[in-house]
Structure formats: C-alpha cells, structure tokens
Design an enzyme around this catalytic site. Structure first.
Site, PDB file in Angstrom:
ATOM      1  N   TYR A 282      -4.243 -36.023 -32.865  1.00 33.80           N
ATOM      2  CA  TYR A 282      -3.430 -37.226 -33.128  1.00 33.80           C
ATOM      3  C   TYR A 282      -2.008 -36.831 -33.519  1.00 33.80           C
ATOM      4  CZ  TYR A 282      -2.190 -41.809 -35.136  1.00 33.80           C
ATOM      5  OH  TYR A 282      -1.582 -43.014 -35.422  1.00 33.80           O
TER       6      TYR A 282
ATOM      7  N   GLU B 258      -0.271 -33.927 -33.367  1.00 35.37           N
ATOM      8  CA  GLU B 258       0.527 -33.185 -32.380  1.00 35.37           C
ATOM      9  C   GLU B 258       0.725 -34.006 -31.109  1.00 35.37           C
ATOM     10  OE1 GLU B 258       2.194 -30.854 -33.352  1.00 35.37           O
ATOM     11  OE2 GLU B 258       1.103 -29.238 -34.339  1.00 35.37           O
TER      12      GLU B 258
ATOM     13  N   LYS C 200       1.169 -37.227 -31.027  1.00 39.40           N
ATOM     14  CA  LYS C 200       2.271 -38.150 -31.339  1.00 39.40           C
ATOM     15  C   LYS C 200       3.604 -37.408 -31.409  1.00 39.40           C
ATOM     16  CE  LYS C 200       0.304 -42.272 -32.063  1.00 39.40           C
ATOM     17  NZ  LYS C 200       0.719 -43.502 -31.384  1.00 39.40           N
TER      18      LYS C 200
ATOM     19  N   ARG D 129     -10.703 -46.349 -42.645  1.00 39.54           N
ATOM     20  CA  ARG D 129      -9.419 -46.470 -43.352  1.00 39.54           C
ATOM     21  C   ARG D 129      -9.656 -47.063 -44.731  1.00 39.54           C
ATOM     22  NH1 ARG D 129      -4.612 -48.128 -39.266  1.00 39.54           N
ATOM     23  NH2 ARG D 129      -5.881 -47.934 -37.427  1.00 39.54           N
TER      24      ARG D 129
ATOM     25  N   SER E 169      -9.712 -51.117 -45.387  1.00 33.73           N
ATOM     26  CA  SER E 169     -10.902 -51.790 -44.843  1.00 33.73           C
ATOM     27  C   SER E 169     -12.169 -51.287 -45.528  1.00 33.73           C
ATOM     28  CB  SER E 169     -10.980 -51.618 -43.326  1.00 33.73           C
ATOM     29  OG  SER E 169     -10.730 -50.290 -42.954  1.00 33.73           O
TER      30      SER E 169
ATOM     31  N   ARG F 168       1.849 -39.843 -49.540  1.00 33.43           N
ATOM     32  CA  ARG F 168       2.724 -40.122 -48.407  1.00 33.43           C
ATOM     33  C   ARG F 168       3.472 -41.403 -48.686  1.00 33.43           C
ATOM     34  NH1 ARG F 168      -0.179 -40.046 -43.904  1.00 33.43           N
ATOM     35  NH2 ARG F 168      -0.150 -37.868 -43.361  1.00 33.43           N
TER      36      ARG F 168
END
Ligand SMILES: NC(=O)c1ccc[n+]([C@@H]2O[C@H](COP(=O)([O-])OP(=O)(O)OC[C@H]3O[C@@H](n4cnc5c(N)ncnc54)[C@H](O)[C@@H]3O)[C@@H](O)[C@H]2O)c1
Length: 319
Positions: free
Chosen positions: A152, A154, A156, A193, A196, A284
């Site tokens: 995912y 790399e 992107k 996630r 959720s 983040r």
C-alpha cells in the site's frame, strides 16, 4: 446546495466511486450538478453505497478494474480506486500494488489523451512511521519497502511519482491529496480500522480492543470535511499540484477515542489490550498549513459531532 448552471456542468470520472470516500464524493459532485461516471470493481466497495443513485439521470456505474485500460470521454478524473485498510490491502498485496501503479498509469494515460485534470487520492501512509511531527508535505517519509504494509505505502508513493512525471513530461494538470484517517457513514464494518472497530464493538456490547497501551495518537477527519478538501483541490489553480495534506490535525489517543465512542453509543463495553501490530505508527498528525493557505480549507466538524452520524449509520447495519 445550489446546482450549477448547465454550461459549467462537467462529466467526471470517479474511480473507486462505490467505496466509502468515493460514494460521498459522487454524491457531492451530483449535488453540484455534474454528470458522474463511477468505475469500480467492487472489491471493497458495494452497490449499497450507490444504490440511492440507481435512477439518477446524471449518474452512471461501470464495473471496471483500473489495472486494465479504460476508454471513456470525461472532463475530469478523481482516482480513488484502491483498498484502503490493512486487512483489505493485505488480502492480495500484489493486486494492491497493481491497483496503485498500473491503475495510476491507466488513469494518467486516459487524462493525457483527454487533456483533462486528474486528482490522486494519496495517503498519509506515504510518510510511513514518521520521524517528524506533525508531517509537512516536504517530509520524505520513513517507509519500510518490504513489510506487510509496503504494498500500500510504496504503491501509493510510486503513484505519486507517476503523477509528477506525467506532469513534468506531458504537462498534465495533476492534483495530489495526501489523505489522513477519515471516518463517517459507509465506512466498512469489519476492515479493522479503529473508528469502525470501536463503534461496532461498543454497539454489540463487546470489549473494546486497545493495541499497545492505547496512548498512540491519531487524527480523525469527518468525511464531509475531506470531500470539501478534495473538491477545492480539484478546483484550485493549475499551478497548485500538491501534494497537499488533507486531514484533521486534532490528535486523540486511542483511549480517548474509545471513551467518546462509549459516550455516543451509551455502551457498557469494557477495554481489553493487545500487542501493537508490526509497522503500526505511534503517532500521525497532518500539518495542514498548505491546504489552509492554497485552498482556504480546514476541517469544521469535530470528532464528537462526526461520531453522531457515524454511530447512527453503524446502528442501522449492526444486527
Ligand atoms: N478512508 C481513509 O481514511 C483514507 C485515508 C488515506 C487514503 N485514502 C484513499 O482514498 C481512497 C478511497 O478510500 P476508501 O476509504 O473510500 O476505501 P474503500 O475501500 O471504501 O474504497 C476504495 C474503492 O476502490 C475500489 N477498488 C479497489 N481496487 C480497485 C480496482 N483495481 N479497480 C477499480 N476499483 C477498485 C473498491 O471496490 C472500493 O469501492 C483510496 O485510494 C485510499 O487509499 C483513504
């Protein structure tokens, strides 16, 4: 919202338009009076997300995998197709990389032929497990190229490279959005996630799982705010390509999020802890100065408010 005049109506391709973010973007573009063509292979998206548009005169759906070329006539492209949660993108990691890389090549090729603007839904994951906080767009990231998340992250990153090479080499008008954690109605119920997960656990009265000590932080952007940002970016002057961070900079620990979910669901769930998964970032948070300066954009909906419609959505589907 006031529909636009006919002469400003565009035909817009949204790849991944049957997904969580894509379906909200499709709704917004239709509200603005545009024609929308949604291309999706329904890998993680569902027809349910777009079933309310079934008989809409300006909406069209095609089942298509963007790793194969697509020949259509449109004025603008939003490229959102890609599984977005670790459970889903790690299910078939080779296909995930193909979707990001071959998919970008196919959509950029289409935009080049049509001489039209194209927007890429990139991700905060391009920063990996960041060594600087908050992340600004000039930070190059701290990414593992061979781990389970790399297909995912790399993929992107390579898609961003392709966007900028098409821009430099073919003068294509590009827009690159680095999207941070977004939540809202139509999120997947079981994709692992955190928002959720917590809501579903709380609604079922099951224990809420905190990974590590629960003090790692994330920022959560409500979907309507994010869609505002994507549309503003697409409509921004050609000279502004991004990459631009779109997300909510307000940080919450996982424990704080769990407490807000408990309050909104009025659940009696208790907390349990499990070890942190490999490569899981501790913190983040977007720096959104660039979006604020160039797009006059910042999120308006705080977490407690955004959780209300999100919890209501999950309540309607949790059996
Ligand atoms: N939701 C977030 O918090 C978030 C954060 C960062 C980036 N993004 C990016 O935004 C985009 C949309 O994410 P989302 O949360 O709506 O995920 P989603 O899984 O709900 O939507 C992705 C859509 O793409 C479709 N798709 C996947 N592979 C495809 C392919 N090869 N061809 C055609 N369609 C394909 C899926 O069926 C799905 O409808 C993704 O590119 C994702 O990487 C999302």
């Amino acid at each position: 919202m006031v529909a636009r005049l006919y002469d400003s109506r565009k035909k817009i391709l949204v790849t991944g338009g049957a997904g969580f973010l894509g379906s909200h973007l499709v709704d917004r573009l239709l509200q603005q009076g545009h024609e929308v063509l949604c291309a999706d292979n329904l890998f993680t998206g569902t027809k349910r997300n777009i079933e309310h548009l079934h008989s809409h005169a300006r909406f069209e759906f095609i089942r298509h995998d963007i790793t194969f070329p697509l020949f259509v006539e449109v004025d603008e492209i939003y490229n959102l197709a890609c599984p977005a949660s670790p459970i889903q993108y790690q299910h078939d990691p080779v296909q995930t990389t193909k979707t990001s890389v071959h998919g970008a090549i196919n959509m950029l090729g289409l935009a080049k032929r049509l001489k039209c603007r194209i927007l890429q839904a990139s991700t905060s994951e391009v920063y990996g497990d960041p060594a600087v906080h908050p992340q600004t767009e000039d930070y190059w990231g701290h990414v593992n190229p061979i781990g389970p998340r790399s297909c995912y992250d790399e993929g992107k990153r390579c898609a961003e490279t392709l966007f900028f090479d098409y821009h430099r080499q073919h003068a294509l008008q590009i827009k690159v959005a680095r999207i941070f954690n977004t939540y809202g109605p139509r999120m997947h119920m079981a994709d692992g996630r955190v928002v959720s997960n917590f809501i579903v656990q709380a609604l079922k009265g099951e224990p809420i799982t905190l990974y590590g000590d629960g003090n790692q932080t994330r920022s959560f952007c409500y979907v309507d705010d994010l869609i505002d940002g994507l549309v503003k970016l697409m409509e921004s002057p050609a000279s502004f390509t991004g990459p631009v961070n779109l997300g909510n900079p307000t940080e919450f620990t996982m424990r704080e999020l769990a407490q807000l979910v408990i309050a909104e669901t009025k659940s009696s769930s208790k907390f349990i802890t499990q070890p942190l998964p490999p490569d899981d970032p501790k913190q983040r948070k977007p720096d959104i100065s660039l979006a604020s300066k160039h797009l006059e954009w910042s999120p308006k909906i705080d977490l407690a408010k955004g959780l209300m419609p999100t919890v209501a959505f999950f309540r309607s589907i949790v059996g």
